[in-house]
Design an enzyme around this catalytic site. Structure first.
Site, short mmCIF file in Angstrom:
data_model
loop_
_atom_site.label_atom_id
_atom_site.label_comp_id
_atom_site.label_asym_id
_atom_site.label_seq_id
_atom_site.Cartn_x
_atom_site.Cartn_y
_atom_site.Cartn_z
N HIS A 114 0.96 -1.20 0.05
CA HIS A 114 -0.17 0.07 -0.08
C HIS A 114 0.86 1.22 -0.10
CE1 HIS A 114 -3.09 -2.78 0.85
NE2 HIS A 114 -3.83 -1.96 0.19
N ARG A 172 -10.39 4.60 -0.49
CA ARG A 172 -9.75 3.54 0.76
C ARG A 172 -9.86 4.30 1.98
NH1 ARG A 172 -5.79 2.37 -3.66
NH2 ARG A 172 -5.72 0.11 -3.94
N ARG A 179 -15.02 2.91 -0.02
CA ARG A 179 -15.05 1.27 0.45
C ARG A 179 -15.00 1.50 2.06
NH1 ARG A 179 -9.45 -1.94 -1.25
NH2 ARG A 179 -8.55 -0.64 0.43
N GLU A 209 -12.09 -9.81 -4.45
CA GLU A 209 -10.49 -9.65 -4.59
C GLU A 209 -10.28 -11.30 -3.99
OE1 GLU A 209 -9.44 -6.65 -2.10
OE2 GLU A 209 -11.05 -6.48 -0.92
N ASP A 249 -5.26 -8.00 -4.51
CA ASP A 249 -5.33 -8.75 -3.53
C ASP A 249 -5.71 -10.22 -4.29
OD1 ASP A 249 -4.71 -8.32 -0.93
OD2 ASP A 249 -6.20 -6.87 -1.09
N ARG A 272 1.85 -10.26 -1.24
CA ARG A 272 2.22 -8.91 -1.78
C ARG A 272 3.24 -8.11 -1.18
NH1 ARG A 272 -3.39 -5.63 -1.69
NH2 ARG A 272 -2.56 -3.88 -2.09
N CYS A 282 -10.74 -1.99 -9.68
CA CYS A 282 -10.03 -0.94 -9.16
C CYS A 282 -8.67 -1.28 -8.45
CB CYS A 282 -10.88 -0.53 -8.09
SG CYS A 282 -11.31 -1.78 -6.72
C1 PEP Z 1 -7.00 -4.64 -4.56
O1 PEP Z 1 -6.81 -5.49 -3.79
O2 PEP Z 1 -6.82 -4.76 -5.68
C2 PEP Z 1 -7.54 -3.17 -3.91
C3 PEP Z 1 -7.78 -2.37 -5.00
O3 PEP Z 1 -7.66 -3.12 -2.83
P1 PEP Z 1 -6.08 -2.86 -1.98
O4 PEP Z 1 -5.09 -2.65 -2.97
O5 PEP Z 1 -6.31 -1.47 -1.04
O6 PEP Z 1 -5.96 -4.02 -1.14
MG MG Z 2 -7.71 -5.32 -1.61
#
Ligand code: PEP
Ligand code: MG
Length: 545
Positions: free
Chosen positions: A188, A295, A331, A429, A453, A463, A500
Site C-alpha cells: 500500500h 480507501r 470502500r 478480491e 489482492d 504482496r 479498481c
Molecule cells: C485490491 O486488492 O486490488 C484493491 C484495490 O484493494 P487494496 O489494494 O487496497 O487492497
Molecule cells: Mg484489496
C-alpha cells in the site's frame, strides 16, 4: 556521483535535495504554546496511554516469554510514573511555555546524560530505558511522525521503510519523491506513491547514512535508479528529460473532457482511486469521471484514535459534494494486513494477509462498522455515494452486512436523520468471491475487482514480500480467467463490474480487459489521462477471441 538501483513504483523524474529519514532520529520541534494547562493535559493523556500500552505489552510478554523477560515493561511503567520525570516535563512546559514533545525530548536528554554519568553500572543502563519511554511518549504525542518532517524546499525522502500510515501523512507540496530500502512494489505504500503521482522506488540499494543527507539527488522512477551528487553533464541530461516529461503531461491535457470510448464505440467508465480528501484536487485536475475507490481506512490510519461519525460524515459529504453528482465509491474500512492501526488493538498474527482484516473486523466489531455506515448513509443524502465492502468471501457475509445496514437505516430513520439510497457493491478480491460471483451478483448493485489482492490470493504470493515481486503477476492466466468469469456472472445478473486494482492502469492489458466486457476502470488520478488515451486508441474487436 553515487548511484543505486531500486524497484520502480511510479515512473517519472524528480530532482531535489535528499532528506534521510530515520524514524528514531527525527528532530523534535520547539513550539511555543499559549495554553500551558492544555499542554500539560496532553502530556498526562500521552503518559496514561503509554502506561496502558506497557501494561498490555507486559501481559503479552508474561504469557509468551515469562516473568523475567516481561519485567522490563513493568520497570518502564514505573519510570513513566516517576515523579521526577513527570515534574521535569511539567516544569519545562510551565516555565518555558513549550510544547509537550519538546519538554519530553529535553527531559530525555537531561535524564539520560545524568544516568550515563553514574558510577553504578545498573544505573548507567537506565539511560537506555529513559530513551525508550521518551520515544514511546513522543510517538503517542505525534511529535516524531514523518508528518513533522520540516523543509522549506521540496525534498526526496530516503528511508529504510515507510509504513502506509506514514506515507499517507507526507506533505505533498514538499515531497517530490521517495526511495526506500525495504518494501515491495505491490504494498500500500507503493500504491500511495501512485495515488500521489510521485516517482518512487522501493527495495533500493542505498546507504542510509549522513553522507547523502542534504545532497542533490535525482530519482529516475522509469528506470528504477537514484543518483546522488550528479555531475554537471548528467544533471543537465536529466533536467532535459524532466522538461520532456512535463511536455508529455501537458499534451495529455488535450484529453480532458474527452469521452472514454474505444475506436469501435465501447464506452468505459473511467474513475480514480483516492485515499485521502487531499487527492480530490488531482482527481478534478485529471478529469476523472468519478471515484471508483476511496480507501477509507486511510482516514483511520492518519489518526491515533477512532474517527467519529461526525468527522467521517464531513469527509464523505465533502467528497460527494466536490464530485458534484459524479459517482463516489467509498470502500468501508480495510484495516489489517499491512495497514495496521494501533488503537484497533489487533493482536500480532502469524499470517496477517490471511488474518483479521477488513470486513472480518467490521462483522465482529459492529460498533465500529455502524459508526462508519451511519456516516456513509448520512453523506449519501448529499451526492452520488456508493458503498463498497472489501474482502468478501461468501453470500452469508453479504447477508450479515445487509442486516447491519437495515439496523443502521432504521436507527437513522427513528432519529429523524436524513439519508440517501446509495448503490451497494462488493470487492471481488478473493478466489472464493470469484467462484461465488454468480450468487453474489444477485445480492449487490455492482462488483469491483481488486486485482491486487486477487493476484495475491490466487497465486499464493504475499504482496508485501519483496523477494516475491518477480513472481507476483497480475497478468497470470489464472487471474485473467477469474476476471472473465466475474464479468460474465455480473452481466448475467444485470449488474456492472469494474476493476479498481492496479491492473486497471496496466495500459498493455486494457484491450484485453475491455474485450472481456469490464465496464469500469478505476486508477490512480495521475493515470486517468494516460489510460483515457489508450482507451481512445483501442479497437476492442481486435482483442476478442
Ligand atoms: C485490491 O486488492 O486490488 C484493491 C484495490 O484493494 P487494496 O489494494 O487496497 O487492497
Ligand atoms: Mg484489496
Amino acid at each position: 556521483m553515487l548511484q543505486a538501483k531500486g524497484k520502480s513504483v511510479f515512473a517519472g523524474i524528480a530532482i531535489g535535495k535528499i532528506f534521510v529519514y530515520k524514524k528514531s532520529e527525527q528532530q523534535v520541534k520547539r513550539v511555543e504554546v499559549e495554553d500551558v494547562e492544555e499542554e500539560i493535559a496532553r502530556f498526562h493523556k500521552a503518559r496514561n496511554t503509554a502506561v496502558s500500552q506497557l501494561q498490555e505489552l507486559y501481559q503479552r510478554a508474561l504469557r509468551e516469554v515469562g516473568e523475567a523477560n516481561a519485567a522490563i515493561f513493568k520497570i518502564h511503567q514505573m519510570m513513566l510514573q516517576d515523579d521526577d520525570f513527570k515534574e521535569s516535563v511539567e516544569n519545562m512546559i510551565c516555565t518555558q511555555k513549550v510544547n509537550a514533545e519538546y519538554a519530553v525530548a529535553s527531559t530525555e536528554d537531561n535524564f539520560s546524560e545524568m544516568f550515563t554519568a553514574m558510577q553504578d553500572e545498573y544505573m548507567r543502563e537506565r539511560a537506555a530505558d529513559i530513551k525508550d519511554i521518551s520515544e514511546r511518549l513522543l510517538e503517542i504525542l505525534g511529535g516524531k511522525s514523518i508528518a513533522t518532517v520540516e523543509s522549506t524546499e521540496p525534498i526526496i525522502i530516503v528511508a529504510e521503510d515507510l509504513a502506509p500510515s506514514e506515507t499517507v501523512q507526507l506533505n505533498r507540496d514538499k515531497v517530490l519523491s521517495f526511495a526506500t530500502v525495504q518494501g515491495s512494489v505491490n504494498s500500500h505504500t507503493a500504491i500511495l506513491a501512485k495515488t500521489m503521482g510521485i516517482p518512487a522506488l522501493v527495495g533500493t540499494d542505498i546507504p542510509l547514512d549522513d553522507t547523502i543527507d542534504g545532497k542533490l539527488g535525482i530519482v529516475d522512477g522509469t528506470n528504477g535508479m537514484i543518483y546522488v551528487e550528479p555531475d554537471e553533464e548528467f544533471l543537465t541530461l536529466m533536467q532535459e528529460r524532466l522538461r520532456e516529461e512535463r511536455k508529455e503531461r501537458e499534451a495529455l491535457q488535450t484529453l480532458k473532457e474527452q469521452e472514454d470510448i474505444t475506436l469501435d464505440g465501447q464506452r468505459v467508465m473511467l474513475h480514480a482511486n483516492i485515499g485521502n480528501i487531499k487527492d480530490l484536487e488531482s482527481v478534478i485536475q485529471n478529469d476523472a469521471g468519478g471515484i471508483g475507490l476511496f480507501r477509507s481506512e486511510f482516514i483511520y490510519l492518519e489518526k491515533d484514535t477512532f474517527p467519529t461519525e461526525e468527522e467521517q460524515f464531513r469527509i464523505y459529504k465533502t467528497v460527494a459534494e466536490t464530485m458534484a453528482g459524479k459517482r463516489v465509491i467509498i470502500r468501508t474500512l480495510d484495516i489489517g494486513a499491512d495497514k495496521q492501526c494501533d488503537y484497533f488493538k489487533i493482536e500480532k498474527e502469524a499470517n496477517p494477509a490471511l488474518g483479521y482484516r477488513a470486513i472480518r473486523i467490521c462483522l465482529t466489531r459492529p460498533d465500529i462498522f455502524k459508526i462508519q455506515l451511519r456516516a456513509l448513509f448520512r453523506a449519501s443524502a448529499f451526492g452520488n455515494i456508493a458503498i463498497m465492502y472489501p474482502m468478501i468471501i461468501s453470500v452469508d457475509e453479504v447477508h450479515k452486512i445487509q442486516k447491519i445496514v437495515t439496523e443502521v437505516k432504521a436507527e437513522l430513520a427513528e432519529q429523524g436523520i436524513a439519508f440517501g439510497n446509495p448503490e451497494q457493491g462488493i470487492m471481488i478480491e478473493t478466489p472464493a468471491a470469484v467462484m461465488m460471483s454468480g450468487e453474489l451478483a444477485k445480492e449487490v448493485d455492482f462488483f469491483s475487482i481488486g486485482t491486487n489482492d486477487l493476484t495475491q490470493y490466487t497465486l499464493v504470493i504475499d504482496r508485501q514480500n519483496p523477494k516475491l515481486d518477480e513472481f507476483y503477476d497480475s497478468r497470470h492466466p489464472a487471474v485473467l480467467k477469474m476476471i472473465e468469469m466475474v464479468v460474465e456472472n455480473a452481466h448475467k445478473a444485470g449488474i456492472w463490474v469494474g476493476i479498481c486494482g492496479e491492473m486497471g492502469a496496466d495500459t498493455e492489458m486494457i484491450g484485453k480487459i475491455l474485450a472481456m466486457g469490464v465496464d469500469e476502470l478505476s486508477v490512480s488520478p495521475g493515470s486517468v489521462l494516460p489510460v483515457r488515451k489508450v482507451i481512445r486508441e483501442t479497437k476492442v474487436t481486435e482483442y476478442k477471441n
